[in-house]
Scaffold this active site. Structure first.
Site, short mmCIF file in Angstrom:
data_model
loop_
_atom_site.label_atom_id
_atom_site.label_comp_id
_atom_site.label_asym_id
_atom_site.label_seq_id
_atom_site.Cartn_x
_atom_site.Cartn_y
_atom_site.Cartn_z
N TYR A 200 0.72 -1.26 -0.07
CA TYR A 200 -0.10 0.01 0.17
C TYR A 200 0.87 1.15 0.04
O TYR A 200 2.09 1.20 0.40
CB TYR A 200 -0.90 0.10 1.08
CG TYR A 200 -0.37 0.34 2.46
CD1 TYR A 200 -0.08 1.68 3.15
CD2 TYR A 200 0.14 -0.79 3.34
CE1 TYR A 200 0.49 1.69 4.31
CE2 TYR A 200 0.59 -0.57 4.77
CZ TYR A 200 1.00 0.60 5.04
OH TYR A 200 1.47 0.72 6.36
N CYS A 201 0.28 2.41 -0.52
CA CYS A 201 0.67 3.39 -0.62
C CYS A 201 -0.20 4.73 -0.39
O CYS A 201 -1.29 4.44 -0.13
CB CYS A 201 1.86 3.80 -1.49
SG CYS A 201 1.04 3.68 -3.36
N THR A 202 0.30 5.93 -0.51
CA THR A 202 -0.59 7.05 -0.29
C THR A 202 -2.20 6.81 -1.24
O THR A 202 -3.06 6.89 -0.93
CB THR A 202 -0.02 8.40 -0.47
OG1 THR A 202 1.28 8.43 0.14
CG2 THR A 202 -0.90 9.49 -0.22
N GLY A 204 -1.67 5.06 -4.72
CA GLY A 204 -1.65 3.90 -5.53
C GLY A 204 -0.65 3.78 -6.49
O GLY A 204 -0.27 2.62 -7.11
N ILE A 229 -4.19 4.51 0.66
CA ILE A 229 -4.75 4.87 1.91
C ILE A 229 -5.76 5.85 1.75
O ILE A 229 -6.92 5.69 2.35
CB ILE A 229 -3.75 5.43 2.69
CG1 ILE A 229 -2.56 4.53 3.05
CG2 ILE A 229 -4.23 6.28 4.18
CD1 ILE A 229 -1.29 5.42 3.39
#
Length: 347
Positions: A200-202, A204, A229
């Site tokens: 996961y990241c901010t 995508g 997220i």
């Protein structure tokens, strides 16, 4: 026609106040093959400018990456114009979780052509960035990350996951995306080829490229949190799902963060008290980004050291003279990795 902004920060802020717009903060990206990024850059600049959009957009042969603010009264027109571009038709728009934290997240519109929309350090020409892993919606993400055969990896930099992250996630101590790819593969993935890899990241964009890269490297069960997220938090709220993210989501605009939960999982880099507010040192010759509590903000006047604090008391011309010839961008983006921030080093 002029396709760039020439106003100062002060002029921009005044113009925005006079306009009286309310803005919604949006991010989107799309990996695609753009034959002539410069021509597309000029086209997308005019399209966004016509809709009074502000923000930062990168265009490259591999696609587009955008973080923008759209006037609420132009949102429908903006969406229609954006979707009129074939490869951006129905592209996912990640709406900010919260708008608090800055009067204006962006002050102007900047559209830049880059060699890549996300610097990765990769030179393998056989790598297909569009051959991605499986996207997971919030409910699927929650379910799969409870499987003991799953490895959950935060694909952001250390200063981001320091203020907020998913429970049970691996938090690699990295400064950039390009260094995270080999470090994560060597430290966490090798020997775990049969496990579920969930990233996961901010929003995508990093996970999308990483998922394609790890598939290219031979890993089979590669997944990413769809929309990152930002989308996860909104989806959990809308559907009443269990939100397993704790703390703040670091964002790359003037807000510097959007609160997901009330948990404070980090500490002031000066005194060690619980805090999760990122500030840039008020000394423009330093400008270091670090975490500072309210007491230290008052004590040091938003500076990272007493020395920087003294400099801010000098005249503008004296400060300008001290900055002349300095190149501090790399130090700024160390995000708190400074010897004088002992609390950060001791964490």
């Amino acid at each position: 026609m002029q396709l760039w902004n020439t106003f100062s920060k002060e002029e921009l802020e005044q113009k925005l106040r006079e306009a009286g717009h309310e803005f919604v903060t949006i991010s989107f990206y799309k990996y695609a093959k753009i034959a002539n990024p410069q021509i597309f850059r000029d086209y997308i600049y005019q399209l966004l400018n016509n809709n009074q959009v502000l923000g930062r957009i990168y265009v490259a042969h591999e696609g587009i990456n955008a973080q923008i603010s759209v006037p609420t009264n132009r949102l429908n027109e903006f969406r229609t114009d954006l979707y009129s571009i074939d490869f951006l038709n129905e592209v996912r728009l990640n709406i900010a979780v919260e708008e608090e934290g800055a009067e204006f997240p962006f002050l102007k519109l900047k559209v830049k052509v880059r060699s890549k929309i996300l610097a990765d350090g990769l030179t393998d020409e056989s790598f297909d960035v569009t051959d991605i892993g499986k996207h997971l919606k919030a409910e699927e993400f929650n379910e799969l990350t409870q499987d003991p055969n799953t490895i959950l990896i935060d694909f952001r930099n250390h200063y981001e996951h320091e203020v907020g992250h998913f429970k049970g996630a691996i938090l690699p101590d990295v400064d950039t995306f390009r260094e995270s790819l080999p470090i994560i593969e060597d430290a966490y993935l090798k020997g775990n080829e049969d496990k579920n890899i969930v990233m996961y990241c901010t929003g995508g964009i990093r996970c999308e490229k990483a998922s394609a890269w790890f598939k290219h490297r031979g890993f089979k069960n590669v997944h990413q949190l769809e929309g990152g997220i930002i989308k996860y938090a909104n989806e959990c709220k809308e559907k009443g799902l269990d939100n397993r993210f704790i703390g703040k989501n670091f964002v790359f605009d003037e807000r510097r963060g959007e609160r997901i939960t009330d948990d404070v999982v980090s500490n002031c880099h000066q005194c060690g008290e619980p805090a999760d507010v990122h500030v840039n040192c008020a000394n423009e010759a330093c400008h270091l980004l670090f975490i500072q509590c309210e007491k230290c903000t008052a004590k040091y006047e938003s500076c990272c050291t007493p020395e920087c604090q003294e400099i801010t008391h000098l005249s503008f011309e004296e400060q300008k003279a001290l900055r002349k010839g300095l190149e501090n961008s790399n130090k700024i983006f160390k995000k708190g990795r400074a010897e004088h921030l002992l609390q950060k080093l001791n964490q």
